[in-house]
Design a protein around this motif. Structure first.
Motif, short mmCIF file in Angstrom:
data_model
loop_
_atom_site.label_atom_id
_atom_site.label_comp_id
_atom_site.label_asym_id
_atom_site.label_seq_id
_atom_site.Cartn_x
_atom_site.Cartn_y
_atom_site.Cartn_z
N UNK A 182 0.87 -1.17 0.00
CA UNK A 182 0.00 0.00 0.00
C UNK A 182 0.91 1.23 0.00
N UNK A 183 0.77 2.06 -1.03
CA UNK A 183 1.56 3.29 -1.13
C UNK A 183 0.90 4.36 -0.29
N UNK A 184 -0.39 4.47 -0.42
CA UNK A 184 -1.16 5.50 0.28
C UNK A 184 -2.58 4.97 0.41
N UNK A 185 -3.17 5.16 1.58
CA UNK A 185 -4.58 4.83 1.75
C UNK A 185 -5.20 5.89 2.64
N UNK A 186 -6.23 6.53 2.16
CA UNK A 186 -6.94 7.57 2.90
C UNK A 186 -8.29 7.00 3.30
N UNK A 187 -8.39 6.55 4.55
CA UNK A 187 -9.63 5.96 5.04
C UNK A 187 -10.80 6.92 5.04
N UNK A 188 -10.53 8.19 5.23
CA UNK A 188 -11.59 9.20 5.24
C UNK A 188 -12.21 9.34 3.85
N UNK A 189 -11.36 9.39 2.85
CA UNK A 189 -11.84 9.55 1.47
C UNK A 189 -12.18 8.22 0.83
N UNK A 190 -11.66 7.13 1.41
CA UNK A 190 -12.03 5.80 0.95
C UNK A 190 -11.30 5.28 -0.27
N UNK A 191 -10.06 5.71 -0.47
CA UNK A 191 -9.30 5.12 -1.56
C UNK A 191 -7.81 5.26 -1.32
N UNK A 192 -7.06 4.52 -2.11
CA UNK A 192 -5.61 4.55 -2.03
C UNK A 192 -5.01 3.87 -3.24
N UNK A 193 -3.73 3.50 -3.12
CA UNK A 193 -3.01 2.90 -4.24
C UNK A 193 -2.11 1.78 -3.74
N UNK A 194 -1.96 0.76 -4.58
CA UNK A 194 -1.08 -0.37 -4.30
C UNK A 194 0.05 -0.34 -5.32
N UNK A 195 1.29 -0.46 -4.83
CA UNK A 195 2.44 -0.58 -5.72
C UNK A 195 2.72 -2.07 -5.91
N UNK A 196 2.50 -2.61 -7.12
CA UNK A 196 2.73 -4.04 -7.35
C UNK A 196 4.21 -4.40 -7.20
N UNK A 197 4.50 -5.56 -6.65
CA UNK A 197 5.88 -6.03 -6.52
C UNK A 197 6.53 -6.22 -7.89
#
Length: 138
Positions: free
Chosen positions: A6-21
């Motif tokens: 997980x690169x960034x996850x904003x629980x308040x806004x409800x989204x984020x990004x995953x950096x694939x291995x």
């Protein structure tokens, strides 16, 4: 299933990004696919297993499962490279991944109404521009 961080996850806004291995573009992650318990604990640096699908706005996660304990985000592990300028002033040269993460953080904070797809599009253009100008490592 693929693995990533997980690169960034904003629980308040409800989204984020995953950096694939495996590398490549980050995968958009929306809270609607997460169970309530995972929504409460998910944060940057966590390792996950995920399934992704292509959409008209880029790749998005369709299933996510937490792996192990919290670790530092990969971008934080990339050592800063110092490069000397003609005027003897030092500046930090970031990796493209670290620059991309910093752009994501700034966009989420500065423009909270942007969608994940819009963030990916702006970030892609900024990273490309920075690479062409030698501002980030290729």
């Amino acid at each position: 299933m693929k693995t990533g961080t997980i690169v960034k996850y904003d629980g308040t806004r409800g989204f984020g990004f995953i950096e694939p291995d495996t590398g490549g573009e980050d995968v958009f992650l929306h809270a609607s696919i997460l169970d309530e318990q995972l929504k409460q604990v998910l944060q940057g640096g966590m390792r996950v297993q995920f399934e992704a699908a292509s959409s008209n706005q880029g790749t998005k996660a369709v299933a996510v499962r937490l792996l192990g304990a919290v670790s530092q985000a990969p971008a934080a592990q990339v050592p800063a490279v110092k490069q000397e300028r003609d005027d003897e002033e030092l500046c930090e040269v970031l990796s493209a991944a670290e620059f991309s993460q910093k752009i994501t953080d700034v966009l989420i904070e500065a423009a909270p109404s942007m969608t994940g797809g819009q963030i990916l599009q702006v970030r892609r253009q900024l990273v490309s521009f920075a690479q062409r100008n030698g501002w980030v490592e290729a």
